[in-house]
Motif scaffolding. Structure first.
Motif, PDB file in Angstrom:
ATOM      1  N   LEU A 129      35.013  13.830  26.018  1.00  0.00           N
ATOM      2  CA  LEU A 129      35.357  13.752  27.439  1.00  0.00           C
ATOM      3  C   LEU A 129      35.024  15.069  28.107  1.00  0.00           C
ATOM      4  O   LEU A 129      35.236  16.142  27.542  1.00  0.00           O
ATOM      5  CB  LEU A 129      36.840  13.441  27.618  1.00  0.00           C
ATOM      6  N   ARG A 130      34.486  14.973  29.308  1.00  0.00           N
ATOM      7  CA  ARG A 130      34.273  16.161  30.124  1.00  0.00           C
ATOM      8  C   ARG A 130      34.722  15.865  31.551  1.00  0.00           C
ATOM      9  O   ARG A 130      34.431  14.791  32.099  1.00  0.00           O
ATOM     10  CB  ARG A 130      32.811  16.582  30.134  1.00  0.00           C
ATOM     11  N   LEU A 131      35.446  16.805  32.139  1.00  0.00           N
ATOM     12  CA  LEU A 131      35.908  16.706  33.520  1.00  0.00           C
ATOM     13  C   LEU A 131      35.498  17.969  34.256  1.00  0.00           C
ATOM     14  O   LEU A 131      35.643  19.086  33.731  1.00  0.00           O
ATOM     15  CB  LEU A 131      37.428  16.558  33.575  1.00  0.00           C
ATOM     16  N   GLU A 132      34.973  17.813  35.463  1.00  0.00           N
ATOM     17  CA  GLU A 132      34.634  18.942  36.323  1.00  0.00           C
ATOM     18  C   GLU A 132      35.226  18.698  37.705  1.00  0.00           C
ATOM     19  O   GLU A 132      35.173  17.573  38.213  1.00  0.00           O
ATOM     20  CB  GLU A 132      33.123  19.101  36.466  1.00  0.00           C
ATOM     21  N   GLY A 133      35.771  19.751  38.298  1.00  0.00           N
ATOM     22  CA  GLY A 133      36.280  19.658  39.656  1.00  0.00           C
ATOM     23  C   GLY A 133      35.862  20.861  40.460  1.00  0.00           C
ATOM     24  O   GLY A 133      35.872  21.999  39.954  1.00  0.00           O
ATOM     25  N   ARG A 134      35.473  20.655  41.715  1.00  0.00           N
ATOM     26  CA  ARG A 134      35.027  21.730  42.590  1.00  0.00           C
ATOM     27  C   ARG A 134      35.700  21.594  43.945  1.00  0.00           C
ATOM     28  O   ARG A 134      35.858  20.484  44.468  1.00  0.00           O
ATOM     29  CB  ARG A 134      33.504  21.695  42.792  1.00  0.00           C
TER      30      ARG A 134
END
Length: 299
Positions: A129-134
């Motif tokens: 799993l990978r999560l990115e938030g900007r």
């Protein structure tokens, strides 16, 4: 006449009880204030700080450890990186959970008060799993990928002033006072990766946190007057300097986990990384966050 006074007394008791419930359960949610200032934004440029915890299951067996590294560059970028290593253990339902590794990163750009990026990577479970938030304007745009699937969701930036990982909800909580309350958003990386969790999207939950009292706890053989902090399914005991001495978090399927502060050991950290590389194998470069190994604070 007697019945009238009994009625008045019962009405008064009911109003007092309702007022108590209002003060305890509703008013803090209305008056939730700013979260405690993150330690990572208070350290000097070039400084770094490590902390380490053990993780116990409901049988009081150590099932893993977590390390947090706070660092601030000379360019005024502050980063909090948390790595959690969970060994294989039997879940309360009897199923064995394989070893897995969680990396969680918060990045503050420009003004150190403003969280601008989050990243999370989980390996070792059935799918990575990978999560990115900007931060984009007044919204936090988040994208997630689980194996071949992906999705996105939007969060109000005002509601994302503080983030936590469900496996280690709090890192440092300085300058607490009894009665203080704030909101924290917890990310649960297991919600999509373990059978039995409800599928749909990457789980993110906003919770009200309250400092409810102080009490004496024993930590490393010493008695400490600690703040007791509570949130739904989470309790923590915090030293006056902000060190989170103990946390208890009740997670679906995993049951009650106890996270205990312990002295940092870089030697143990390095050996744990090596052990998990041998258990889990090489990291998929499409998912890996690319954490840097920082310097040592000492044994």
């Amino acid at each position: 006449m007697l019945n009238r006074w009994i009625g008045i007394a019962l009405f008064g008791l009911m109003m007092a009880a309702n007022s108590g419930l209002f003060m305890r359960d509703i008013l803090p949610a209305w008056t939730a204030g700013d979260p405690p200032q993150a330690k990572v934004v208070r350290i000097s440029p070039g400084e770094e700080h490590w902390s380490q915890t053990t993780i116990e299951n409901q049988d009081r067996r150590i099932i893993g450890r977590s390390w947090s590294r706070l660092h601030r560059t000379s360019g005024n970028v502050a980063t909090q990186r948390v790595e959690t290593f969970i060994n294989s253990f039997r879940l309360p339902n009897g199923v064995f959970l394989p070893p897995f590794h969680v990396q969680f990163q918060l990045i503050y750009h420009g003004s150190p008060e403003q969280l601008e990026e989050i990243e999370m990577f989980v390996e070792g479970l059935p799918m990575p799993l990978r999560l990115e938030g900007r931060l984009v304007s007044d919204q936090f745009a988040c994208m997630w990928r689980i194996g071949p699937q992906n999705g996105r969701f939007i969060l109000d930036a005002a509601a994302t002033r503080t983030f936590g990982d469900a496996l280690r909800p709090f890192d440092q909580l300085p300058n607490l006072v009894v009665g203080q309350s704030w909101r924290v958003r917890l990310l649960n990386p297991l919600a999509e990766l373990l059978p039995g969790f409800q599928a749909g999207q990457m789980e993110s939950e906003s919770m009200l946190v309250r400092v409810v009292d102080t009490e004496t706890v024993t930590h490393r053989g010493a008695s400490i007057e600690a703040f007791r902090v509570e949130a739904p399914r989470v309790r923590a005991w915090v030293a006056p300097d902000g060190t989170v001495l103990r946390q208890e978090v009740d997670l679906p399927l995993l049951g009650m986990l106890r996270i205990m502060d312990e002295p940092h050991s870089r030697t143990l950290y390095d050996s744990t990384v090596e052990e998990f590389r041998s258990l889990i194998g090489p990291i998929d470069p499409e998912f890996h966050i690319g954490f840097q190994r920082g310097g040592d604070e000492g044994e």
